[in-house]
Design an enzyme around this catalytic site. Sequence first.
Site, PDB file in Angstrom:
ATOM      1  N   GLY A 112      -4.620  26.850 -16.294  1.00  0.00           N
ATOM      2  CA  GLY A 112      -4.848  26.591 -14.874  1.00  0.00           C
ATOM      3  C   GLY A 112      -4.357  25.233 -14.434  1.00  0.00           C
ATOM      4  O   GLY A 112      -4.020  25.035 -13.260  1.00  0.00           O
ATOM      5  N   GLU A 115      -0.752  25.712 -13.777  1.00  0.00           N
ATOM      6  CA  GLU A 115      -0.652  26.535 -12.571  1.00  0.00           C
ATOM      7  C   GLU A 115      -0.917  25.709 -11.312  1.00  0.00           C
ATOM      8  O   GLU A 115      -0.267  25.907 -10.281  1.00  0.00           O
ATOM      9  CB  GLU A 115      -1.626  27.713 -12.671  1.00  0.00           C
ATOM     10  CG  GLU A 115      -1.160  28.748 -13.693  1.00  0.00           C
ATOM     11  CD  GLU A 115      -2.180  29.839 -13.961  1.00  0.00           C
ATOM     12  OE1 GLU A 115      -1.838  31.018 -13.837  1.00  0.00           O
ATOM     13  OE2 GLU A 115      -3.339  29.497 -14.310  1.00  0.00           O
ATOM     14  N   GLU A 135      -2.660  31.351 -22.362  1.00  0.00           N
ATOM     15  CA  GLU A 135      -3.667  32.388 -22.118  1.00  0.00           C
ATOM     16  C   GLU A 135      -3.597  33.568 -23.082  1.00  0.00           C
ATOM     17  O   GLU A 135      -4.631  34.140 -23.446  1.00  0.00           O
ATOM     18  CB  GLU A 135      -3.552  32.895 -20.664  1.00  0.00           C
ATOM     19  CG  GLU A 135      -4.105  31.938 -19.619  1.00  0.00           C
ATOM     20  CD  GLU A 135      -3.110  30.895 -19.162  1.00  0.00           C
ATOM     21  OE1 GLU A 135      -3.392  30.211 -18.156  1.00  0.00           O
ATOM     22  OE2 GLU A 135      -2.046  30.756 -19.802  1.00  0.00           O
TER      23      GLU A 135
END
Length: 260
Positions: A112, A115, A135
């Site tokens: 994240g 991201e 992930e």
Amino acid sequence: MKYNNILSVTENGITTLTINRPSKLNALNRETIQELHDAFKEADASSKTKVIIVTGSGEKAFVAGADISEFADFSEEEGANLAAKGQALLFNFVANLSTPVIAAINGFALGGGLELAMAAHFRIASENAKMGLPEVSLGVIPGYGGTQRLPQLVGKGRAMEMIMTAGMIDSHQALEYGLVNHVTSAEELLEFTEKIASKIMRNSSVAISSAIRAINANYEDGKNGFEVEIEEFGNCFGTEDFEEGTQAFLQKRKADFPGK
């Protein structure tokens, strides 16, 4: 507005948002995602903010990922809702802000965290930065836009390799891939980023917002980027910034844009 996990400072037209959970390597939990949304929204609405810089506290991490403990026992439906809400609340929200957002990546930007950095309009990394989407090593895939934005930035093949291997790349490899625009020393990261922000602030904020919308349109389903560019180009002619910019050019002086 006061935040538990974020520091927000505005100086000389630049709002710096620092994710401040150093004991958790600045991992994104639900509270932090909500606070980031609120902080970005507040900065974007402020006339004092011309550029937003997002970074992490400490020297180890920008954001070392999501807080896995919050969703380890989620069902399929809960997992899908987590991704949908997170994308709408923070990642897509940041990507579509009218105020320029620069990610200053200090240390680890994983999951994240990467991201979030990719949702920013562009990225600058310190030499010690490490980036990746790990992930699949947890039996899941990136859910906050990583499978979409990474290929847009580095190409399909490199994105496939990074995601499938769950590996990390260093800042210089990220620069070679086009994932980041510049690499600096850790000590110079914020100063260098602020210098670029200052260059941005010399220009029309109205035109920059139009440019962001036009560029983003190329990556949105159902939108023709060329048509959006034409529309935004035309809109610029009705702004005070256009009048000031053209008159300043003709009069051979520095433009003083009103931001309208």
